[in-house]
Design a protein around this motif. Structure first.
Motif, PDB file in Angstrom:
ATOM      1  N   MET A  96      15.574  56.822 -42.298  1.00 56.50           N
ATOM      2  CA  MET A  96      16.153  55.476 -42.248  1.00 56.50           C
ATOM      3  C   MET A  96      15.717  54.747 -40.986  1.00 56.50           C
ATOM      4  O   MET A  96      15.336  53.582 -41.026  1.00 56.50           O
ATOM      5  CB  MET A  96      17.682  55.535 -42.336  1.00 56.50           C
ATOM      6  N   ALA A  97      15.747  55.428 -39.865  1.00 53.86           N
ATOM      7  CA  ALA A  97      15.375  54.802 -38.596  1.00 53.86           C
ATOM      8  C   ALA A  97      13.888  54.481 -38.550  1.00 53.86           C
ATOM      9  O   ALA A  97      13.479  53.535 -37.861  1.00 53.86           O
ATOM     10  CB  ALA A  97      15.754  55.705 -37.432  1.00 53.86           C
ATOM     11  N   SER A  98      13.074  55.209 -39.291  1.00 53.61           N
ATOM     12  CA  SER A  98      11.627  54.991 -39.242  1.00 53.61           C
ATOM     13  C   SER A  98      11.232  53.634 -39.817  1.00 53.61           C
ATOM     14  O   SER A  98      10.106  53.186 -39.614  1.00 53.61           O
ATOM     15  CB  SER A  98      10.878  56.115 -39.946  1.00 53.61           C
ATOM     16  N   ALA A  99      12.144  52.989 -40.498  1.00 52.30           N
ATOM     17  CA  ALA A  99      11.880  51.635 -41.000  1.00 52.30           C
ATOM     18  C   ALA A  99      11.856  50.619 -39.863  1.00 52.30           C
ATOM     19  O   ALA A  99      11.337  49.513 -40.032  1.00 52.30           O
ATOM     20  CB  ALA A  99      12.932  51.242 -42.031  1.00 52.30           C
ATOM     21  N   LEU A 100      12.390  51.001 -38.705  1.00 47.39           N
ATOM     22  CA  LEU A 100      12.415  50.100 -37.547  1.00 47.39           C
ATOM     23  C   LEU A 100      11.108  50.200 -36.769  1.00 47.39           C
ATOM     24  O   LEU A 100      10.607  51.290 -36.556  1.00 47.39           O
ATOM     25  CB  LEU A 100      13.559  50.475 -36.605  1.00 47.39           C
ATOM     26  N   PRO A 101      10.600  49.069 -36.311  1.00 49.11           N
ATOM     27  CA  PRO A 101       9.461  49.154 -35.396  1.00 49.11           C
ATOM     28  C   PRO A 101       9.989  49.434 -33.987  1.00 49.11           C
ATOM     29  O   PRO A 101      11.143  49.104 -33.672  1.00 49.11           O
ATOM     30  CB  PRO A 101       8.840  47.756 -35.473  1.00 49.11           C
ATOM     31  N   PRO A 102       9.203  50.045 -33.128  1.00 50.24           N
ATOM     32  CA  PRO A 102       9.671  50.291 -31.753  1.00 50.24           C
ATOM     33  C   PRO A 102      10.117  49.003 -31.053  1.00 50.24           C
ATOM     34  O   PRO A 102      11.013  49.027 -30.224  1.00 50.24           O
ATOM     35  CB  PRO A 102       8.447  50.901 -31.061  1.00 50.24           C
ATOM     36  N   GLU A 103       9.521  47.874 -31.431  1.00 50.01           N
ATOM     37  CA  GLU A 103       9.865  46.597 -30.815  1.00 50.01           C
ATOM     38  C   GLU A 103      11.281  46.141 -31.155  1.00 50.01           C
ATOM     39  O   GLU A 103      11.791  45.196 -30.556  1.00 50.01           O
ATOM     40  CB  GLU A 103       8.865  45.514 -31.245  1.00 50.01           C
ATOM     41  N   ALA A 104      11.924  46.801 -32.113  1.00 51.65           N
ATOM     42  CA  ALA A 104      13.310  46.464 -32.456  1.00 51.65           C
ATOM     43  C   ALA A 104      14.268  46.863 -31.340  1.00 51.65           C
ATOM     44  O   ALA A 104      15.392  46.371 -31.271  1.00 51.65           O
ATOM     45  CB  ALA A 104      13.716  47.150 -33.758  1.00 51.65           C
ATOM     46  N   PHE A 105      13.802  47.753 -30.452  1.00 55.07           N
ATOM     47  CA  PHE A 105      14.624  48.202 -29.328  1.00 55.07           C
ATOM     48  C   PHE A 105      14.352  47.306 -28.131  1.00 55.07           C
ATOM     49  O   PHE A 105      13.221  47.179 -27.682  1.00 55.07           O
ATOM     50  CB  PHE A 105      14.327  49.668 -28.997  1.00 55.07           C
ATOM     51  N   TYR A 106      15.403  46.686 -27.629  1.00 59.86           N
ATOM     52  CA  TYR A 106      15.276  45.740 -26.532  1.00 59.86           C
ATOM     53  C   TYR A 106      14.931  46.441 -25.218  1.00 59.86           C
ATOM     54  O   TYR A 106      14.065  46.010 -24.482  1.00 59.86           O
ATOM     55  CB  TYR A 106      16.567  44.939 -26.394  1.00 59.86           C
ATOM     56  N   ASN A 107      15.604  47.532 -24.952  1.00 63.64           N
ATOM     57  CA  ASN A 107      15.422  48.268 -23.704  1.00 63.64           C
ATOM     58  C   ASN A 107      14.112  49.068 -23.780  1.00 63.64           C
ATOM     59  O   ASN A 107      13.920  49.871 -24.691  1.00 63.64           O
ATOM     60  CB  ASN A 107      16.614  49.205 -23.501  1.00 63.64           C
TER      61      ASN A 107
END
Length: 72
Positions: A34-45
């Motif tokens: 499920m988390a792999s659908a997120l790009p690393p850029e989705a994380f602000y920090n």
């Protein structure tokens, strides 16, 4: 001439930590899938981005996703 106002990108450090925490807590392929659908850029920090990239690298290598693996 109009000047453009730069706005801060929407972010939620709590959301970043929740996603990473869920992956590390449940350690299941489903959680990582499920988390792999997120790009690393989705994380602000930037640190959260690096942790996420490390988790995804372990996942792709079919290695266990555990804190000791991430710290190396």
């Amino acid at each position: 001439m109009q000047t453009l106002e730069l706005r801060e990108q929407p972010n939620s450090p709590a959301a970043d930590a929740t996603v990473l925490g869920a992956i590390l807590m449940y350690k299941t392929r489903d959680a990582v899938d499920m988390a792999s659908a997120l790009p690393p850029e989705a994380f602000y920090n930037p640190a959260h981005r690096q942790i996420f990239k490390a988790i995804m690298a372990l996942y792709k290598a079919d290695s266990p996703i555990e804190l000791p693996s991430l710290s190396s």
